[in-house]
Design a protein around this motif. Structure first.
Motif, short mmCIF file in Angstrom:
data_model
loop_
_atom_site.label_atom_id
_atom_site.label_comp_id
_atom_site.label_asym_id
_atom_site.label_seq_id
_atom_site.Cartn_x
_atom_site.Cartn_y
_atom_site.Cartn_z
N GLN A 17 0.43 -0.97 0.31
CA GLN A 17 -0.53 -0.01 -0.14
C GLN A 17 0.88 1.01 -0.26
N VAL A 18 0.39 2.37 -1.08
CA VAL A 18 1.12 3.24 -0.46
C VAL A 18 0.29 4.20 -0.38
N LEU A 39 4.96 8.44 -9.94
CA LEU A 39 4.43 7.97 -9.16
C LEU A 39 3.29 6.53 -9.25
N LEU A 40 2.71 7.37 -10.15
CA LEU A 40 2.29 6.62 -11.10
C LEU A 40 2.34 5.04 -11.38
N ASP A 42 5.34 4.05 -11.14
CA ASP A 42 5.85 3.49 -10.37
C ASP A 42 5.04 2.45 -9.52
N CYS A 43 3.85 3.38 -9.11
CA CYS A 43 2.47 1.94 -9.19
C CYS A 43 2.68 1.00 -9.61
N LEU A 46 4.55 -1.98 -9.54
CA LEU A 46 4.96 -2.68 -8.30
C LEU A 46 3.71 -4.15 -8.01
N LEU A 49 0.87 -4.39 -4.99
CA LEU A 49 0.57 -3.48 -5.02
C LEU A 49 -1.18 -3.20 -4.80
N LEU A 52 -4.10 2.16 -2.95
CA LEU A 52 -3.43 4.11 -3.56
C LEU A 52 -4.63 4.25 -1.98
N LEU A 91 -4.84 2.20 -13.61
CA LEU A 91 -3.81 1.22 -12.10
C LEU A 91 -5.20 0.30 -11.34
N CYS A 96 -5.54 -2.12 -8.37
CA CYS A 96 -4.91 -1.60 -6.98
C CYS A 96 -6.83 -0.42 -6.36
N ALA A 257 4.38 3.94 3.35
CA ALA A 257 3.98 2.70 3.05
C ALA A 257 4.29 1.83 3.49
#
Length: 286
Positions: A17-18, A39-40, A42-43, A46, A49, A52, A91, A96, A257
């Motif tokens: 989780q972020v 950042l998205l 990056d998400c 993952l 994940l 968010l 995402l 997520c 995180a």
């Protein structure tokens, strides 16, 4: 404090989780928008994940969902919010959940806008269970009770009748009201002592009574604080543009995180029992 980029490259399977807050996105600061899009990305990379969280002040100002939802199809294609919505939807489709909380600048944000990308509007306080501990999530402005003038303003603005009245105005009128409020806020804050704009310790103790820890943003003072009742208060950071005058500006933030060393159990499902929450530095060169 550990780097989120290091976590991304060395233990991507551990990130479950972020949590972010205080991005203050606007078309006037495109570097912050690009940093959020990064950042998205990056998400999306993952593999484990699942959530968010955006804990308020996602936007510098939000005058109502209709400011975007009333646009024509052609107008949306070139609007600065469209890339955000598209990537958030990607995402969400990847599995997520996207959970959005109001801040003091975007309290008119509604579920209709979140529906564009399959997000959910959540309300404070929100309880997040990490391992065997309960974390209380909130934006943080309600804890700044020494600022009595702001607390009165907050009470008025969070009233449903006030919000109905504001949303009944034209977009042009709402934008003018927002600009006026922002200018007055900047003038008032310039004359306030630093402690007044921070959280009140007694308010923190009262808020955290039924939880093991508290996570909030708003104050722009990222840190980890032990409280007098032996609990922990985590403060997420605002997103800051560094080296704005250079060809490659940088954006820096402190984000949260939830990680777990063993995030898959024997059934290959996420295992929350060994999960931990921590703060990480997120840095990106635009």
């Amino acid at each position: 404090m550990q780097s989120f980029n290091h976590l991304m490259t060395t233990h991507p399977h551990e990130v479950q989780q972020v949590l972010i807050s205080d991005l203050h996105l606007s078309p006037e600061e495109p570097a912050l928008v690009q940093a959020f899009l990064a950042l998205l990305d990056d998400c999306l990379a993952l593999p484990q994940l699942k959530r968010l969280f955006i804990l308020g002040d996602w936007f510098e100002v939000w005058i109502g969902d209709d400011a975007y939802l009333s646009l024509s199809k052609d107008e949306r294609q070139t609007h600065w919010l469209t890339p955000l919505s598209v990537k958030l939807k990607k995402l969400r489709v990847a599995g997520c959940e996207i959970l959005v909380m109001h801040g003091n600048r975007d309290f008119l944000l509604g579920q209709p806008f979140c529906n564009l990308f399959g997000g959910e509007l959540i309300y404070e306080p929100y309880t997040l269970t990490v391992g065997q501990k309960n974390y209380r999530l909130e934006h943080g402005d309600a804890l700044c009770i020494d600022d009595k003038k702001y607390q009165f303003f907050r009470k008025v603005m969070r009233n449903r009748l006030t919000q109905w009245y504001l949303l009944s105005k034209s977009l042009e009128k709402r934008l003018a009201i927002a600009d006026n409020m922002r200018q007055k806020s900047q003038q008032n804050n310039a004359n306030k002592a630093a402690y007044i704009m921070d959280v009140n310790e007694n308010a923190v103790i009262q808020a955290i009574t039924a939880s093991d820890a508290l996570v909030h943003g708003h104050t722009h003072r990222p840190d980890i604080h032990p409280t007098s009742n032996d609990k922990i208060r985590y403060v997420l950071g605002d997103w800051r543009l560094l080296d704005s005058g250079t060809r490659q500006p940088k954006v820096s933030a402190v984000i949260g995180a939830v990680t777990a060393d063993d995030c898959l159990n024997k059934d290959k499902k996420p295992n929350n029992n060994g999960a931990e929450f921590g703060l990480f530095e997120f840095n990106i060169t635009i």
